[in-house]
Design a protein around this motif. Structure first.
Motif, PDB file in Angstrom:
ATOM      1  N   LYS A  60       7.067  28.417  -6.932  1.00  0.00           N
ATOM      2  CA  LYS A  60       7.408  27.263  -7.919  1.00  0.00           C
ATOM      3  C   LYS A  60       8.532  26.757  -6.836  1.00  0.00           C
ATOM      4  CE  LYS A  60       8.692  25.226 -12.058  1.00  0.00           C
ATOM      5  NZ  LYS A  60       9.177  25.465 -13.245  1.00  0.00           N
ATOM      6  N   GLY A  61       8.206  25.430  -6.720  1.00  0.00           N
ATOM      7  CA  GLY A  61       9.242  24.512  -5.886  1.00  0.00           C
ATOM      8  C   GLY A  61       9.157  24.552  -4.490  1.00  0.00           C
ATOM      9  N   HIS A  62       8.293  25.310  -3.787  1.00  0.00           N
ATOM     10  CA  HIS A  62       8.085  25.595  -2.529  1.00  0.00           C
ATOM     11  C   HIS A  62       7.020  24.205  -2.028  1.00  0.00           C
ATOM     12  CE1 HIS A  62       6.803  28.087   1.289  1.00  0.00           C
ATOM     13  NE2 HIS A  62       7.593  27.000   1.823  1.00  0.00           N
ATOM     14  N   GLU A  63       7.299  23.459  -1.419  1.00  0.00           N
ATOM     15  CA  GLU A  63       6.351  22.235  -1.177  1.00  0.00           C
ATOM     16  C   GLU A  63       6.533  21.334   0.071  1.00  0.00           C
ATOM     17  OE1 GLU A  63       6.979  20.463  -5.203  1.00  0.00           O
ATOM     18  OE2 GLU A  63       8.404  18.804  -4.335  1.00  0.00           O
ATOM     19  N   LEU A  64       5.726  20.694   0.248  1.00  0.00           N
ATOM     20  CA  LEU A  64       5.838  19.713   1.571  1.00  0.00           C
ATOM     21  C   LEU A  64       5.140  18.395   0.883  1.00  0.00           C
ATOM     22  CD1 LEU A  64       6.333  19.235   4.504  1.00  0.00           C
ATOM     23  CD2 LEU A  64       3.727  19.886   4.756  1.00  0.00           C
ATOM     24  N   THR A  65       6.078  17.352   1.034  1.00  0.00           N
ATOM     25  CA  THR A  65       5.452  15.988   0.649  1.00  0.00           C
ATOM     26  C   THR A  65       5.670  15.056   1.621  1.00  0.00           C
ATOM     27  OG1 THR A  65       8.009  15.523  -0.229  1.00  0.00           O
ATOM     28  CG2 THR A  65       6.124  16.792  -2.055  1.00  0.00           C
ATOM     29  N   SER A  66       4.706  13.944   1.503  1.00  0.00           N
ATOM     30  CA  SER A  66       4.813  13.026   2.459  1.00  0.00           C
ATOM     31  C   SER A  66       4.596  11.516   1.684  1.00  0.00           C
ATOM     32  CB  SER A  66       3.703  13.330   3.697  1.00  0.00           C
ATOM     33  OG  SER A  66       3.466  12.181   4.205  1.00  0.00           O
ATOM     34  N   HIS A  67       5.159  10.694   2.001  1.00  0.00           N
ATOM     35  CA  HIS A  67       5.133   9.234   1.477  1.00  0.00           C
ATOM     36  C   HIS A  67       4.771   8.262   2.645  1.00  0.00           C
ATOM     37  CE1 HIS A  67       6.267  10.721  -2.691  1.00  0.00           C
ATOM     38  NE2 HIS A  67       7.240  11.306  -1.996  1.00  0.00           N
TER      39      HIS A  67
ATOM     40  N   LYS B 242       7.764   9.044   4.953  1.00  0.00           N
ATOM     41  CA  LYS B 242       8.775  10.335   4.607  1.00  0.00           C
ATOM     42  C   LYS B 242       8.033  11.488   4.605  1.00  0.00           C
ATOM     43  CE  LYS B 242      12.312  10.925   1.117  1.00  0.00           C
ATOM     44  NZ  LYS B 242      12.815  10.509  -0.012  1.00  0.00           N
ATOM     45  N   LEU B 243       8.538  12.502   5.085  1.00  0.00           N
ATOM     46  CA  LEU B 243       8.134  13.874   5.094  1.00  0.00           C
ATOM     47  C   LEU B 243       9.337  14.851   4.751  1.00  0.00           C
ATOM     48  CD1 LEU B 243       5.890  15.643   5.750  1.00  0.00           C
ATOM     49  CD2 LEU B 243       6.832  16.076   8.026  1.00  0.00           C
ATOM     50  N   ASP B 244       9.342  15.554   3.449  1.00  0.00           N
ATOM     51  CA  ASP B 244      10.290  16.499   2.993  1.00  0.00           C
ATOM     52  C   ASP B 244       9.672  17.805   2.725  1.00  0.00           C
ATOM     53  OD1 ASP B 244      12.427  14.630   2.575  1.00  0.00           O
ATOM     54  OD2 ASP B 244      11.376  13.717   0.949  1.00  0.00           O
ATOM     55  N   TYR B 245      10.472  18.752   2.904  1.00  0.00           N
ATOM     56  CA  TYR B 245       9.958  19.979   3.095  1.00  0.00           C
ATOM     57  C   TYR B 245      11.148  20.790   1.934  1.00  0.00           C
ATOM     58  CZ  TYR B 245       9.075  25.110   3.751  1.00  0.00           C
ATOM     59  OH  TYR B 245       8.919  26.371   3.867  1.00  0.00           O
ATOM     60  N   THR B 246      10.722  21.662   1.092  1.00  0.00           N
ATOM     61  CA  THR B 246      11.585  22.315   0.111  1.00  0.00           C
ATOM     62  C   THR B 246      11.130  23.769   0.173  1.00  0.00           C
ATOM     63  OG1 THR B 246      12.020  20.363  -1.131  1.00  0.00           O
ATOM     64  CG2 THR B 246      12.650  22.455  -2.038  1.00  0.00           C
ATOM     65  N   ARG B 247      12.193  24.660   0.411  1.00  0.00           N
ATOM     66  CA  ARG B 247      11.824  26.279   0.082  1.00  0.00           C
ATOM     67  C   ARG B 247      13.065  26.891  -0.578  1.00  0.00           C
ATOM     68  NH1 ARG B 247      10.531  31.031  -0.004  1.00  0.00           N
ATOM     69  NH2 ARG B 247      10.036  32.426   1.950  1.00  0.00           N
ATOM     70  N   PRO B 248      12.457  27.192  -2.004  1.00  0.00           N
ATOM     71  CA  PRO B 248      13.398  28.046  -2.886  1.00  0.00           C
ATOM     72  C   PRO B 248      13.587  29.295  -2.413  1.00  0.00           C
ATOM     73  CG  PRO B 248      11.430  27.418  -3.797  1.00  0.00           C
ATOM     74  CD  PRO B 248      11.188  26.875  -2.484  1.00  0.00           C
ATOM     75  N   PHE B 249      14.455  30.175  -2.464  1.00  0.00           N
ATOM     76  CA  PHE B 249      14.627  31.407  -2.302  1.00  0.00           C
ATOM     77  C   PHE B 249      15.046  32.120  -3.708  1.00  0.00           C
ATOM     78  CE2 PHE B 249      16.027  29.444   1.465  1.00  0.00           C
ATOM     79  CZ  PHE B 249      15.006  30.067   2.574  1.00  0.00           C
TER      80      PHE B 249
ATOM     81  N   LEU C  18       1.006  -0.991   0.078  1.00  0.00           N
ATOM     82  CA  LEU C  18       0.030   0.087  -0.106  1.00  0.00           C
ATOM     83  C   LEU C  18       0.998   1.086   0.000  1.00  0.00           C
ATOM     84  CD1 LEU C  18      -2.711   1.494   0.494  1.00  0.00           C
ATOM     85  CD2 LEU C  18      -2.413   1.162   2.715  1.00  0.00           C
ATOM     86  N   ASN C  19       0.763   2.218  -0.899  1.00  0.00           N
ATOM     87  CA  ASN C  19       1.581   3.401  -1.096  1.00  0.00           C
ATOM     88  C   ASN C  19       0.530   4.615  -1.116  1.00  0.00           C
ATOM     89  OD1 ASN C  19       4.133   1.991  -1.467  1.00  0.00           O
ATOM     90  ND2 ASN C  19       3.165   1.587  -3.504  1.00  0.00           N
ATOM     91  N   ILE C  20       0.721   5.414  -0.260  1.00  0.00           N
ATOM     92  CA  ILE C  20       0.016   6.800  -0.108  1.00  0.00           C
ATOM     93  C   ILE C  20       0.975   7.939  -0.115  1.00  0.00           C
ATOM     94  CG2 ILE C  20      -1.386   8.231   1.351  1.00  0.00           C
ATOM     95  CD1 ILE C  20      -2.430   5.584   2.715  1.00  0.00           C
ATOM     96  N   SER C  21       0.782   8.932  -1.182  1.00  0.00           N
ATOM     97  CA  SER C  21       1.628  10.025  -1.186  1.00  0.00           C
ATOM     98  C   SER C  21       0.715  11.333  -1.064  1.00  0.00           C
ATOM     99  CB  SER C  21       2.085   9.905  -2.768  1.00  0.00           C
ATOM    100  OG  SER C  21       3.100   8.997  -2.697  1.00  0.00           O
ATOM    101  N   TRP C  22       1.308  12.498  -0.546  1.00  0.00           N
ATOM    102  CA  TRP C  22       0.605  13.725  -0.379  1.00  0.00           C
ATOM    103  C   TRP C  22       1.462  14.721  -0.801  1.00  0.00           C
ATOM    104  CZ3 TRP C  22       1.491  17.342   3.359  1.00  0.00           C
ATOM    105  CH2 TRP C  22       0.725  18.519   3.351  1.00  0.00           C
TER     106      TRP C  22
END
Length: 175
Positions: free
Chosen positions: A27-34, A75-82, A16-20
């Motif tokens: 653009k590129g500023h995101e929070l992802t979870s798997h 897994k939880l990842d956060y990306t913040r471009p400047f 079972l795989n769930i992604s959010w």
């Protein structure tokens, strides 16, 4: 003599795989979870035999392995471009694995025509591992030159137990 090898792997595997994904205004500023969950109930064997030119079996070894396992990953990842082509990244990951494997080795008995289990090479093993990791990275670019720096920490708690023997090997540490 002929050397004859045979093997088979079977059983059921479920996953079972769930992604959010949460995207912000830039653009590129995101929070992802798997989240990934897997369950296996496996069976496998391999046989290695020696046979004469007349195909009479003279020697053989059979290896069997059965057992269930489960694994869970988060897994939880956060990306913040400047503005200046630099960006900040951070994340967290956990992994939990559990399995029990029953292994046996059998030797061909030419008198009975059967495979006899060799108890000294047959075991039941339980494996449990929990790993948590965190990381952060900052990277940038000036002209054609890019650089990044970061740090990652990982905590591992693992135990491998030889069931019925009172023997185990464990790791409990930060890296």
């Amino acid at each position: 003599y002929y050397s004859v090898d045979e093997g088979e792997r079977g059983g059921n595997r479920y996953g079972l795989n769930i992604s959010w994904l949460r995207q912000f205004n830039r653009k590129g500023h995101e929070l992802t979870s798997h989240i990934n969950y897997g369950k296996r109930d496996g069976e496998e064997f391999s046989i290695n035999e020696l046979r004469t030119l007349e195909l009479v079996k003279t020697e053989g070894l059979r290896s069997d392995e059965t057992g269930p396992s489960t694994d869970l990953r988060f897994k939880l990842d956060y990306t913040r471009p400047f503005e200046n082509e630099s960006k900040f990244e951070a994340g967290f990951q956990s992994r939990l694995d559990n399995s029990t494997d029953n292994t046996s080795l059998s030797q061909y008995n030419i008198g009975s025509g059967q495979y006899d289990v060799l108890p000294e090479y047959s075991r039941s093993t339980t494996y449990r591992r929990t790993t948590h990791s965190v990381y952060t990275i900052y990277g940038g670019k000036i002209g054609n030159l890019g650089a990044q720096t970061g740090i990652r920490g990982e905590y591992t708690d693992r135990i491998v137990e030889l069931n019925g023997a009172g023997e185990n090997a464990s790791i409990n540490r930060w890296d």
